[in-house]
Design an enzyme around this catalytic site. Structure first.
Site, PDB file in Angstrom:
ATOM      1  N   LYS A 149    -128.889  10.796 -10.663  1.00  0.00           N
ATOM      2  CA  LYS A 149    -129.106  11.912 -11.589  1.00  0.00           C
ATOM      3  C   LYS A 149    -130.338  11.718 -12.454  1.00  0.00           C
ATOM      4  O   LYS A 149    -130.587  10.633 -12.959  1.00  0.00           O
ATOM      5  CB  LYS A 149    -127.905  12.053 -12.521  1.00  0.00           C
ATOM      6  CG  LYS A 149    -126.629  12.314 -11.802  1.00  0.00           C
ATOM      7  CD  LYS A 149    -126.294  13.772 -11.766  1.00  0.00           C
ATOM      8  CE  LYS A 149    -124.998  13.925 -10.990  1.00  0.00           C
ATOM      9  NZ  LYS A 149    -124.710  15.314 -10.685  1.00  0.00           N
ATOM     10  N   SER A 178    -110.495  18.149  -0.055  1.00  0.00           N
ATOM     11  CA  SER A 178    -111.041  19.100   0.906  1.00  0.00           C
ATOM     12  C   SER A 178    -111.046  18.502   2.309  1.00  0.00           C
ATOM     13  O   SER A 178    -111.233  17.299   2.487  1.00  0.00           O
ATOM     14  CB  SER A 178    -112.453  19.505   0.501  1.00  0.00           C
ATOM     15  OG  SER A 178    -113.282  18.377   0.413  1.00  0.00           O
ATOM     16  N   HIS A 209    -120.182  10.142   2.748  1.00  0.00           N
ATOM     17  CA  HIS A 209    -121.527  10.713   2.623  1.00  0.00           C
ATOM     18  C   HIS A 209    -122.344  10.504   3.893  1.00  0.00           C
ATOM     19  O   HIS A 209    -123.446  10.999   4.004  1.00  0.00           O
ATOM     20  CB  HIS A 209    -122.249  10.095   1.422  1.00  0.00           C
ATOM     21  CG  HIS A 209    -121.505  10.347   0.140  1.00  0.00           C
ATOM     22  ND1 HIS A 209    -121.335  11.606  -0.370  1.00  0.00           N
ATOM     23  CD2 HIS A 209    -120.851   9.519  -0.699  1.00  0.00           C
ATOM     24  CE1 HIS A 209    -120.625  11.543  -1.484  1.00  0.00           C
ATOM     25  NE2 HIS A 209    -120.314  10.288  -1.703  1.00  0.00           N
TER      26      HIS A 209
HETATM   27  N1  GLN Z   1    -111.131  17.704  -4.491  1.00  0.00           N
HETATM   28  C1  GLN Z   1    -112.538  17.796  -4.248  1.00  0.00           C
HETATM   29  C2  GLN Z   1    -112.810  17.727  -2.765  1.00  0.00           C
HETATM   30  O1  GLN Z   1    -112.140  17.033  -2.076  1.00  0.00           O
HETATM   31  C3  GLN Z   1    -113.274  16.692  -4.942  1.00  0.00           C
HETATM   32  C4  GLN Z   1    -114.749  16.820  -4.716  1.00  0.00           C
HETATM   33  C5  GLN Z   1    -115.577  15.862  -5.536  1.00  0.00           C
HETATM   34  O2  GLN Z   1    -115.112  14.890  -6.031  1.00  0.00           O
HETATM   35  N2  GLN Z   1    -116.816  16.112  -5.666  1.00  0.00           N
HETATM   36  O3  GLN Z   1    -113.726  18.335  -2.257  1.00  0.00           O
END
Ligand code: GLN
Ligand code: ZN
Length: 808
Positions: A113, A486, A747
């Site tokens: 950031k 997600s 990632h």
């Molecule tokens: N619950 C969200 C997801 O799984 C968390 C996303 C995040 O921490 N950036 O997408």
């Protein structure tokens, strides 16, 4: 303007860059689009009231990131990418993107950031042997390009001290080495850049040194001050300012060659220090260091200070007499229209600081706000579909283009007096007043509820009791497995949402499509053998925008794009009024999910701090008050989830670290209200209801106490890349509740093997009581594809089983 958005009003640069990455366009096409965009930008800025020939138009373009740009212009490329540079040490555009994005096993530069914004820069890696020379004059070429089109810009470059202070030591650097050890080399290269700019006829250059407003530098302030003095002695004192830039030769380096000028001319230098004040305590005894005094002592011609985040200094500086003080009175980091008369008061006060001249500017680059309020669609609430804004907001908002107008108006007042702009001042006052009086800005019921809160509303019962009640209810195995929420957002999901947003898919059909997706995700999780299931969040466009769309007090824009990193842009919602929850938001989705399985289902919410961090937030009350309003809305949502039988609720706070103030002195107050708002959201539940939280995108070592303070029953946290580093840190800090250190780096498209996951998990159970350990990925899976997700989760479950067996 300390800088202007560069992605394009309609994200033209994003589209062009991504088309190039996809191999659909040539480098020439990309460069042509970028050139058009740059020229349209400088012309627009002149139309909005900046001078075409006084260097007030910033030249702040970047293809990807302004820190990477410096590394590229210095040829400071990590050795793993050395083969991408030519004989002169220069990257071509494709190579530049490769350093930003990685290639095969060669990891890209790390991303982190930019101060306390949601913009991410690339972290240069600088070792004792990293090449550092002025090899790429892109900045000069862009100056010439604009000049030939009739606009004399002020090139904007990250300053040498900030560049090195933000760099990390290359992997092979010896112990005790700091990138700042290379200051002389870097400054020598900047001197060449300045010479080249002067030769091209640039009257001014802006060097950004925001590192001077933070307390998070590794070196003592006295050393940082010495670095500033040394750098600007070479750049400002040893080089000669061009007094009459118009008379300089204007031949250019159009061929890409660096002008081999031996003259020691340079443009006038503006050093900008956005994001905070320049005064800081040096030590625990309360001694202070004042970087404005340090800068005033150099021979630079102008200094830009942030007069939004910080108060003006109390007393004058003798050394400022030969300088222009650029007062950043207009907020570059938020989107509210200013009351110009109060800004003029600030400018008047600044005249007492002893500067030779006072000028007006934005507090930060406008990179952090969208382009133009006029790009939005305004319609009465309920009269139109899609992302329309309440017409009242038109008058309250100032995006980048409106801010240019505000600065231009203030500048006129400085030169011609307030009377010359009386009408504009009056209009700005009227807009601010109308906002403060508008219905919805203050909702008495919300205020009364907040005023009636007591300590008990922020506290749950004893953890041991909670843990026992939860175990009895949930009956989970040791090392329970789960995900962060997600599941992959497939093209089908995106298509359905796009059709629904356009009105081509009915509400009912959209709901059916999302329910089918949820059923698939539940079946998959059962097949995989996960212990705690999620619904997969298919119905969410974004974890903050989704809640903003369902809470009153928020607005969402149609075109309010802001660059987050590289080609990625976000549209932060606008939190303008008191926050209320007109109806339950997630309850039907979670209840439906629970009806499909015998296993526990986690309800999934975004926490108050993260909602604030990723929105433009009202500036008319303390952030903590706003956070508590969001906390109360979430508290009601959690109560409703609990009432339908949901036994686990996760409240994500990935941005907890991000909002941490840059000055240490401001941090305790922040941690107090941020942790408080989370506790307010989550403390209304029964002991048997398990509260989870999730943290990612940062290193959390600095805020361990706050993590403990959240008092969640289970905390999942990104940990795979750091190989579980956070686990012993938490243990040493006395954290004793559930902890799910991520064992799968989501990632990357890489699929971790069962052995790798097992190894990470073993590291975790060795450093903390295995009874508290959960097994989960680093973060949500929405950016991954099923091809990667399924085998990775299979390996995660297998690893959990293997390690469980060893626990006996
Ligand atoms: N619950 C969200 C997801 O799984 C968390 C996303 C995040 O921490 N950036 O997408
Ligand atoms: Zn996450």
């Amino acid at each position: 303007m300390l800088g202007y958005p560069r992605i394009g009003r309609r994200r033209e640069l994003k589209k062009a860059v991504e088309a190039f990455w996809a191999g659909k366009t040539s480098v020439d096409e990309l460069e042509a689009t970028a050139r058009e965009l740059r020229l349209a930008t400088v012309r627009r800025l002149v139309d909005l009231g900046l001078g075409a020939d006084d260097a007030s138009v910033p030249g702040s373009f970047s293809y990807y990131d302004q820190v990477l740009d410096v590394a590229a212009s210095l040829g400071a490329v990590p050795s793993r990418f050395a083969s991408l540079t030519d004989d002169a040490g220069r990257l071509d555009l494709a190579g530049y993107f490769t350093v930003a994005r990685g290639q095969g096993d060669d990891a890209p530069l790390e991303m982190t950031k930019w101060f306390d914004t949601n913009y991410h820069y690339l972290v240069p890696e600088i070792g004792p042997d990293t090449p550092i020379r002025f090899v790429d004059d892109r900045v000069v070429r862009e100056f010439v390009e604009a000049k030939e089109a009739g606009v004399v810009t002020r090139p904007v470059v990250v300053g040498p001290v900030t560049f090195l202070a933000l760099s990390k030591a290359a992997d092979d650097a010896p112990a005790g080495y700091s990138p700042l050890d290379r200051l002389d080399d870097v400054v020598a290269a900047y001197a060449d850049l300045l010479r080249a700019l002067a030769a091209a006829g640039a009257p001014w250059v802006q060097l950004d040194e925001p590192i001077l407003v933070t307390d998070s530098v590794d070196v003592p302030f006295t050393e940082l001050a010495a670095a500033v003095e040394s750098a600007y002695r070479t750049l400002a004192t040893d080089l000669r300012p061009v007094s009459n830039p118009g008379s300089l030769p204007t031949e250019t380096s159009g061929s890409g060659a660096i002008p081999g000028s031996t003259q020691d001319a340079r443009p006038a230098i503006l050093v900008a220090t956005p994001f905070g004040g320049l005064e800081t305590p040096v030590d625990a005894d309360g001694g202070t260091h004042d970087f404005l005094a340090t800068l005033a002592g150099t021979d630079v011609e102008a200094i830009a200070i942030d007069a939004v985040r910080a108060d003006l200094p109390d007393s004058p500086y003798d050394d400022l007499v030969s300088k222009t003080l650029v007062v950043g009175a207009i907020d570059g980091h938020n989107i509210w229209r200013a009351d110009l008369s109060t800004k003029l008061d600030v400018l008047d006060a600044a005249r007492d600081l002893g500067a030779g001249a006072v000028a007006v500017g934005t507090s930060t680059s406008l990179l952090h706000v969208p382009h133009d309020v006029e790009d939005e669609v305004f319609a009465e609430p309920g009269t139109a579909s899609g992302t329309t804004l309440d017409p009242r907001l038109r008058d309250w908002l100032a995006f980048a283009d409106q801010k240019v107008g505000e600065v231009a108006t203030l500048a006129r007042a400085l030169t011609e007096g307030r009377d010359a702009v009386a009408a504009e001042i009056e209009a700005s006052r009227a807009a601010v007043t109308s906002r403060s009086e508008a219905s919805g800005v203050v909702v008495p019921a919300v205020r009364e509820r907040a005023a009636a809160l007591t300590d008990a509303d922020f506290a749950r019962g004893d953890y041991a009791e909670r843990a026992a009640a939860q175990q009895e209810r949930l009956n989970l195995p040791p090392l329970p497995t789960t995900t962060i929420g997600s599941f992959p957002q497939t093209p089908e999901i995106r298509r359905a949402r796009a059709q629904w947003t356009k009105g081509d898919l009915s509400d009912a059909d959209y709901t059916v499509a999302m329910r089918e997706e949820i059923a698939r995700v539940v079946a998959l999780q059962e097949e995989l053998g996960l212990d705690v299931l999620v619904h997969g969040e298919p119905e969410r466009n974004d974890m903050v925008q989704y809640f903003a769309e369902h809470l009153d007090g928020f607005a969402v824009t149609a075109n309010g794009w802001v660059q987050s990193y590289g080609s990625r842009c976000v549209r932060p919602p606008i939190l303008w009024g008191d926050v209320t929850r007109p109806a339950p938001i997630t309850v039907e989705w979670s209840a439906y999910t629970a009806s499909l399985t015998e296993k526990p289902v986690k309800g999934m919410l975004t926490g108050p701090v993260t909602i604030l961090a990723w929105s433009f937030v009202r500036d008319d009350q303390p952030l903590g008050d706003t956070a508590n309003q969001v906390g109360l809305a979430l508290r009601d949502e959690i109560a409703d989830l609990e009432a339908t039988g949901i036994g686990i609720v996760q409240v994500d706070e990935p941005a907890l670290r991000e909002l941490l103030p840059l000055r240490k002195a401001d941090q305790p107050a922040y941690l107090d209200w941020s942790v408080g708002s989370f506790r307010l959201a989550t403390s209304g539940v029964a002991a048997a209801t398990q509260i989870h939280t999730h943290l990612c995108y940062s290193e959390f070592g600095e805020v361990i106490g706050a993590i403990d303070g959240l008092d969640a029953d289970v905390t999942s946290v990104e940990a795979a890349r750091s190989r579980m580093e956070i686990v012993p840190e938490l243990r040493d800090a006395g954290y004793a509740r559930g902890i799910g250190p991520g064992v799968y780096d989501i990632h990357s498209p890489r699929i971790p093997s069962t052995e790798e996951v097992t190894e990470l998990l073993e590291l975790a159970v060795k450093s903390i009581d295995p009874k508290v350990v959960w097994v989960n990925p680093d973060c949500g899976l929405k950016t991954r594809r099923y091809e990667e997700t399924v085998p990775s989760l299979e390996h995660l479950v297998a690893a959990a089983q293997a390690v469980r067996a060893t626990l006996g």
